[in-house]
Design an enzyme around this catalytic site. Structure first.
Site, PDB file in Angstrom:
ATOM      1  N   HIS A 227       2.503  -3.718  14.820  1.00  0.00           N
ATOM      2  CA  HIS A 227       2.730  -2.700  15.874  1.00  0.00           C
ATOM      3  C   HIS A 227       3.819  -3.244  16.799  1.00  0.00           C
ATOM      4  CE1 HIS A 227       1.965   0.678  18.321  1.00  0.00           C
ATOM      5  NE2 HIS A 227       0.843   0.335  18.923  1.00  0.00           N
ATOM      6  N   HIS A 268      10.818   3.567   8.751  1.00  0.00           N
ATOM      7  CA  HIS A 268       9.904   4.188   9.716  1.00  0.00           C
ATOM      8  C   HIS A 268       8.870   5.038   9.003  1.00  0.00           C
ATOM      9  CE1 HIS A 268       8.550   6.254  13.360  1.00  0.00           C
ATOM     10  NE2 HIS A 268       9.025   5.195  13.984  1.00  0.00           N
ATOM     11  N   ASP A 323      13.576  -1.066  16.835  1.00  0.00           N
ATOM     12  CA  ASP A 323      13.530  -2.504  17.104  1.00  0.00           C
ATOM     13  C   ASP A 323      14.798  -3.244  16.719  1.00  0.00           C
ATOM     14  OD1 ASP A 323      10.997  -2.460  18.222  1.00  0.00           O
ATOM     15  OD2 ASP A 323      10.047  -2.494  16.257  1.00  0.00           O
TER      16      ASP A 323
HETATM   17  N1  CMX Z   1      12.069  -3.639   4.267  1.00  0.00           N
HETATM   18  C1  CMX Z   1      11.394  -3.861   3.117  1.00  0.00           C
HETATM   19  N2  CMX Z   1      10.572  -2.960   2.549  1.00  0.00           N
HETATM   20  C2  CMX Z   1      10.460  -1.774   3.170  1.00  0.00           C
HETATM   21  C3  CMX Z   1      11.148  -1.470   4.344  1.00  0.00           C
HETATM   22  C4  CMX Z   1      11.967  -2.459   4.904  1.00  0.00           C
HETATM   23  N3  CMX Z   1      12.636  -2.275   6.047  1.00  0.00           N
HETATM   24  N4  CMX Z   1      10.824  -0.210   4.733  1.00  0.00           N
HETATM   25  C5  CMX Z   1       9.954   0.250   3.826  1.00  0.00           C
HETATM   26  N5  CMX Z   1       9.729  -0.687   2.879  1.00  0.00           N
HETATM   27  C6  CMX Z   1       8.776  -0.624   1.767  1.00  0.00           C
HETATM   28  C7  CMX Z   1       7.359  -0.515   2.299  1.00  0.00           C
HETATM   29  O1  CMX Z   1       6.820  -1.800   2.598  1.00  0.00           O
HETATM   30  C8  CMX Z   1       6.641   0.169   1.155  1.00  0.00           C
HETATM   31  O2  CMX Z   1       6.405  -0.805   0.147  1.00  0.00           O
HETATM   32  P1  CMX Z   1       5.057  -0.718  -0.757  1.00  0.00           P
HETATM   33  O3  CMX Z   1       5.137   0.602  -1.439  1.00  0.00           O
HETATM   34  O4  CMX Z   1       5.193  -1.910  -1.640  1.00  0.00           O
HETATM   35  O5  CMX Z   1       3.911  -0.794   0.207  1.00  0.00           O
HETATM   36  C9  CMX Z   1       7.713   1.125   0.630  1.00  0.00           C
HETATM   37  O6  CMX Z   1       8.979   0.580   1.048  1.00  0.00           O
HETATM   38  C10 CMX Z   1       7.597   2.536   1.162  1.00  0.00           C
HETATM   39  O7  CMX Z   1       7.538   2.488   2.581  1.00  0.00           O
HETATM   40  P2  CMX Z   1       7.791   3.772   3.481  1.00  0.00           P
HETATM   41  O8  CMX Z   1       6.834   4.844   3.050  1.00  0.00           O
HETATM   42  O9  CMX Z   1       9.233   4.090   3.490  1.00  0.00           O
HETATM   43  O10 CMX Z   1       7.438   3.256   4.930  1.00  0.00           O
HETATM   44  P3  CMX Z   1       6.018   2.822   5.549  1.00  0.00           P
HETATM   45  O11 CMX Z   1       5.512   3.928   6.413  1.00  0.00           O
HETATM   46  O12 CMX Z   1       5.094   2.266   4.511  1.00  0.00           O
HETATM   47  O13 CMX Z   1       6.456   1.580   6.464  1.00  0.00           O
HETATM   48  C11 CMX Z   1       7.530   0.359   8.188  1.00  0.00           C
HETATM   49  C12 CMX Z   1       7.143   1.755   7.665  1.00  0.00           C
HETATM   50  C13 CMX Z   1       8.172   0.509   9.558  1.00  0.00           C
HETATM   51  C14 CMX Z   1       6.241  -0.505   8.349  1.00  0.00           C
HETATM   52  C15 CMX Z   1       8.502  -0.293   7.183  1.00  0.00           C
HETATM   53  O14 CMX Z   1       9.665   0.475   7.091  1.00  0.00           O
HETATM   54  C16 CMX Z   1       8.838  -1.741   7.512  1.00  0.00           C
HETATM   55  O15 CMX Z   1       8.078  -2.645   7.171  1.00  0.00           O
HETATM   56  N6  CMX Z   1      10.000  -1.985   8.214  1.00  0.00           N
HETATM   57  C17 CMX Z   1      10.391  -3.326   8.589  1.00  0.00           C
HETATM   58  C18 CMX Z   1       9.590  -3.782   9.791  1.00  0.00           C
HETATM   59  C19 CMX Z   1      10.065  -3.096  11.055  1.00  0.00           C
HETATM   60  O16 CMX Z   1      11.237  -2.998  11.341  1.00  0.00           O
HETATM   61  N7  CMX Z   1       9.086  -2.595  11.839  1.00  0.00           N
HETATM   62  C20 CMX Z   1       9.387  -1.888  13.080  1.00  0.00           C
HETATM   63  C21 CMX Z   1       8.925  -0.429  13.041  1.00  0.00           C
HETATM   64  C22 CMX Z   1       9.410   0.285  14.281  1.00  0.00           C
HETATM   65  C23 CMX Z   1       8.672   1.546  14.603  1.00  0.00           C
HETATM   66  O17 CMX Z   1       7.560   1.773  14.058  1.00  0.00           O
HETATM   67  O18 CMX Z   1       9.184   2.324  15.433  1.00  0.00           O
END
Ligand code: CMX
Length: 388
Positions: A227, A268, A323
């Protein structure tokens, strides 16, 4: 929304998914759309980014932007509530220096509640908002051991100036610091009703715990790496890259993906374009620190990472999230330790969560308020058993 509208057919697939997509209430302060991101009381965040934080506090509590007169009134109200009624310093001085700043923030908020709670939802929320700048400044100083010659608080100053004055860092550009933190606060104040920290704060308040206990719980929720703490991880990631050369940055991003590590600052759960809050911060960085090394890295990342992430069809949104840029901007103004970054997020959210608690306690259901939260859990062990 009309009465008795069917919002969702619930199936067993919804169980154990953290309430994902399950409607639980209405939110009066903000909503998020996949393309324009967060809107506060209907206004897209990009239109609010240059407002003073005090005016956005007014908006979140009153659902209207203030007139010039109301803008003066909210500043006067916050000034009248700003003085901490007791001594925070000995409590903060007793905390373990190595404790995470978010744990300090949570204890600090609890302490403010122990020093004074009125038990009026709005008064307590506004008092807490007004006292956060001093708490934040003391938290930094005392945790860093800078306990001598702490400047007196000036309640009449803006919220951000009160933090900057208490912090009193030498050799930094205080005007730039004020500009960057003001924008940061406005961008992070609210993000709908169902994000974990907001939901947690409202859930605790639904049992009529105080605003302070509810907010401390919300901050504990925010502190998790999935989070709010992602903004700390994001700058740590940028510092690890260490170069703004596009070829090297691309190689770094590919290596992270190969190692099954996240590319921080991208992706996201809801948004399907670049988060407008990232766009605003990129524009601000371009204005105030275009040659900063970390800013140059994130500028390259913004070009390279969406292309590389876009090669994976599983990733719903390969674009920059909120972020990506905030850490580089905070670092530029002299706040170089990323472990503090989530406390700024928490400071900002106190306004949105406070306003949502006030709405749920005294406005929803024609003023009756939302009852104590009690979602249903199904029994996993269905067979009745008896001890032999
Ligand atoms: N880097 C690597 N892998 C990523 C990714 C990234 N930036 N964004 C998505 N993916 C992966 C997910 O982990 C997921 O993998 P699995 O199927 O193996 O579980 C797949 O791609 C599909 O994900 P998604 O449906 O596009 O996105 P989610 O809702 O599952 O995840 C988030 C969203 C933010 C957790 C993810 O994009 C991520 O981990 N980003 C990097 C961390 C980050 O920057 N977090 C800050 C978030 C800010 C906010 O919430 O406003």
């Amino acid at each position: 929304m009309s009465d008795k509208e069917v919002l969702l057919e619930l199936t067993s697939d919804h169980l154990n998914t953290g309430l994902r997509g399950v409607p639980v209430g209405t939110c009066r302060t903000s909503f998020v759309t996949p393309t324009e991101g967060v809107h506060y009381c209907g206004y897209p965040i990009t239109e609010l980014a240059t407002f003073a934080p005090e005016d956005i506090v007014y908006l979140l509590f009153n659902k209207e932007l203030p007139t010039p007169e109301q803008s003066k009134e909210i500043r006067a109200e916050l000034a009248s509530r700003a003085t901490v009624p007791g001594d925070l310093e000995p409590i903060l001085k007793a905390l373990p220096r190595d404790g995470h700043p978010m744990d300090w923030l949570s204890v600090g908020i609890h302490t403010l509640g122990m020093l004074e709670t009125t038990n009026d939802w709005r008064s307590d929320a506004m008092n807490l908002i007004a006292r956060m700048p001093r708490l934040m400044g003391l938290l930094f100083r005392i945790r860093e051991g800078r306990t001598e010659n702490i400047p007196a608080d000036d309640p009449a100053a803006s919220m951000v100036d009160r933090f900057v004055n208490t912090l009193d860092l030498q050799g930094v550009d205080k005007a730039k610091m004020t500009q960057i933190i003001s924008t940061y606060l406005v961008l992070h104040m609210d993000h709908g009703g169902g994000n974990l920290s907001t939901f947690t704060g409202k859930a605790i308040a639904s049992g009529h715990a105080t605003v302070y206990s509810s907010m401390a719980g919300a901050m504990n929720a925010l502190s998790g790496p999935l989070h709010g703490r992602a903004n700390q991880s994001c700058l740590e990631f940028v510092l690890r890259i260490g170069t703004s050369d596009p070829v090297e940055v691309e190689a770094f991003v590919r290596a992270e993906l190969e190692a099954k590590r996240p590319v921080f600052g991208f992706g996201h759960a809801v948004l399907r374009t670049e988060d407008p809050r990232a766009t605003v911060q990129f524009a601000l960085g371009q204005e105030v620190c275009p040659d900063d090394e970390n800013f140059k890295i994130i500028r390259t990342l913004r070009e390279v990472a969406p292309r590389v992430l876009g090669e994976n069809p599983k990733i719903s949104n390969p674009n920059a999230n909120v972020d990506i840029a905030s850490g580089a901007l905070l670092h530029h103004i002299g706040l170089t330790d990323p472990t503090y970054y989530t406390t700024f997020f928490g400071w900002a959210r106190v306004a949105g969560i406070g306003a949502q608690i006030v709405d749920e306690r005294g406005v929803m259901r024609n003023g009756k308020g939302t009852p104590i939260y009690r979602p249903k859990y199904m029994a996993e062990q269905q067979t009745l058993r008896h001890v032999e």
